[in-house]
Write an enzyme that holds these catalytic residues in place. Structure first.
Site: not given
Ligand code: NAD
Ligand code: 3PG
Length: 327
Positions: A159, A178, A239-240, A264, A269, A289, A291
Site C-alpha cells: 500500500i 520502514d 492502516a489500523r 479511515d 470501531e 475502515h 480502504g
Molecule cells: N483501511 C483499510 O481498509 C485497509 C485495507 C487493507 C489494509 N489495511 C492495513 O494496511 C496495512 C498495510 O498493508 P500492506 O498491504 O501495505 O502490507 P505490507 O505487509 O505489504 O506492508 C506493511 C509494511 O509496513 C512495514 N512496517 C511495519 N512496522 C513499521 C513501522 N513501525 N514503521 C514503518 N514501517 C513499518 C512493514 O515492514 C511492511 O513493509 C495492513 O497490515 C492493514 O492493517 C487497511
Molecule cells: O486488512 C485488511 O485487509 C483490511 O483492513 C480489510 O479487512 P477488514 O475490513 O476485514 O478489517
C-alpha cells in the site's frame, strides 16, 4: 457428513450467492451466520469455529482461546479475508497447527486511492465546501498546493508504495520509513526514498500511515512522535486505528500541531458517539475502515478466499502453495 465452510466476513457474506453453487458442488456445506454488528466476538467465534471445518473470517475475534476452541472441535483451516492479521493470534495458531492464510497485495491500489482521496479532500477543503454549498453558503476556501510538498509514508509495503507512486504523480517529494530495508528497485519504481522514521516525522508536510499493526506499533504515533512533526502537518491513517494514540492526536489537533487528519480507521470501531475526535469538524475527514471496499477488489478477494478455503479441504482447482500462509 459434509464439511462446513463458515463465512463470518461481511464482504463474502454479501456476495455468497455468487459462490454457493460452486462450493456445494464440491460437497461442502456453506454456513453464513447472521452478522448483526461489524464483526463477531470471542464467544460466538469460538462456538462457530468448533463446528466448522474451514472458515473465511474478517476482523472477527481470532484470539488464542477462540482458535484453541476451534481446533478442539473440527476446525482445520482459516482464511483471514484481506491483509491485516493483527486480530489473529498467529503464534498460537502455529503452535496448535492451525493453518491461517491471508490475501496480501489484493487491494494496494484501492487503499492508496483512498489515502489520496483523504489528502486531496483535506488539502482543498472539499468536505467543507460541500457542506457549505448545501447549507446555502458560498465560502471560497484557501487550500494547499500539493505540488512541492513532502509526502512521508510510514510503511513502504504494498500500500505504501502505491501511495508513493500517486504522490509523485501529484508533484510531491516522497519519502518513507520502514522497519526493513526495502528493495531499492521497488522504491525507484515508484519514486520514493527510504529514510529513518525520525526524518519522515521531521520533514514531511503530509504523513500517511501504511504499516501493519504489531505489538511494537501500538501507539507508534504518540505525543512524542507528534511533537517531532512539522507544525500544521496533515496526518492520514489508512492502516489500523491503534497505531495512533487518539488522545494525543486530539491534543495535537487542538493545539494546531496537526493541521488536519484523515482517518479511515480508529482505535475503537465504529467510532464511539462520544469520541473527542468528533469535535473537529473543519479539519478532519473520517472513513468507515473502507480502504478495500470497491466492487472490483471485494470480488477479487472473495474469489481468492473461496479458492483458499476449498484448497484447504483438498478441493477445487487452486494449489495452496500459491497462497500466503501467515501461520
Ligand atoms: N483501511 C483499510 O481498509 C485497509 C485495507 C487493507 C489494509 N489495511 C492495513 O494496511 C496495512 C498495510 O498493508 P500492506 O498491504 O501495505 O502490507 P505490507 O505487509 O505489504 O506492508 C506493511 C509494511 O509496513 C512495514 N512496517 C511495519 N512496522 C513499521 C513501522 N513501525 N514503521 C514503518 N514501517 C513499518 C512493514 O515492514 C511492511 O513493509 C495492513 O497490515 C492493514 O492493517 C487497511
Ligand atoms: O486488512 C485488511 O485487509 C483490511 O483492513 C480489510 O479487512 P477488514 O475490513 O476485514 O478489517
Amino acid at each position: 457428513m459434509a464439511p462446513k465452510l463458515l463465512v463470518t466476513c461481511g464482504h463474502l457474506q454479501r456476495h455468497i450467492a455468487r459462490y454457493r453453487d460452486e462450493i456445494v458442488a464440491h460437497g461442502v456445506e456453506v454456513w453464513v451466520p447472521k452478522l448483526d454488528g461489524q464483526q463477531f466476538g470471542a464467544a460466538e467465534m469460538a462456538a462457530m469455529l468448533a463446528e466448522a471445518d474451514v472458515a473465511v473470517a474478517g476482523d472477527d475475534d481470532l484470539s488464542a482461546p477462540v482458535l484453541r476452541a476451534g481446533v478442539a472441535g473440527k476446525l482445520r483451516g482459516l482464511v483471514r479475508w484481506g491483509i491485516g492479521t493483527d486480530n489473529v493470534d498467529k503464534p498460537v495458531a502455529t503452535e496448535i497447527g492451525l493453518p491461517v492464510y491471508n490475501t496480501p497485495g489484493m487491494f494496494s491500489n484501492e487503499v492508496a486511492d483512498l489515502a489520496l482521496g483523504h489528502i486531496l479532500t483535506l488539502a482543498r477543503h472539499l468536505q467543507r465546501m460541500d457542506r457549505d454549498v448545501r447549507a446555502g453558503l458560498w465560502t471560497r476556501y484557501e487550500g494547499r498546493s500539493l505540488h512541492g510538498l513532502t509526502l512521508g509514508i510510514v510503511g513502504l509495503g504494498g500500500i505504501g508504495r502505491e501511495i508513493a507512486r500517486r504522490g509523485v504523480a501529484f508533484g510531491m517529494k516522497v519519502i518513507g520509513s520502514d522497519v526493513v530495508t526495502v528493495d531499492p528497485k521497488l522504491l525507484a519504481a515508484v519514486g520514493a526514498q527510504q529514510k529513518p522514521f525520525e526524518a519522515v516525522l521531521a520533514e514531511a508536510d503530509i504523513i500517511v500511515l501504511a504499516c501493519n499493526l504489531t505489538p511494537e506499533n501500538h501507539h507508534l504515533i504518540n505525543a512524542d512522535a507528534l511533537a517531532r512533526m512539522k507544525h500544521g502537518v496533515m496526518l492520514v491513517n489508512v492502516a489500523r486505528g491503534p497505531i495512533v494514540d487518539e488522545a494525543a492526536l486530539v491534543d495535537a489537533l487542538r493545539s494546531g500541531k496537526v493541521g488536519s487528519a484523515g482517518l479511515d480507521v480508529f482505535e475503537a470501531e465504529p467510532l464511539p458517539a462520544d469520541s473527542p475526535l468528533r469535535a473537529f469538524e473543519d479539519n478532519t475527514l473520517f472513513g468507515t475502515h473502507s480502504g478495500s471496499s470497491t466492487a472490483e477488489a471485494i470480488q477479487r478477494v472473495n474469489r481468492m478466499s473461496v479458492d483458499i478455503a476449498l484448497a484447504m479441504l483438498g478441493l477445487g482447482h487452486a494449489d495452496l502453495a500459491n497462497f500466503n500462509k501467515v501461520a
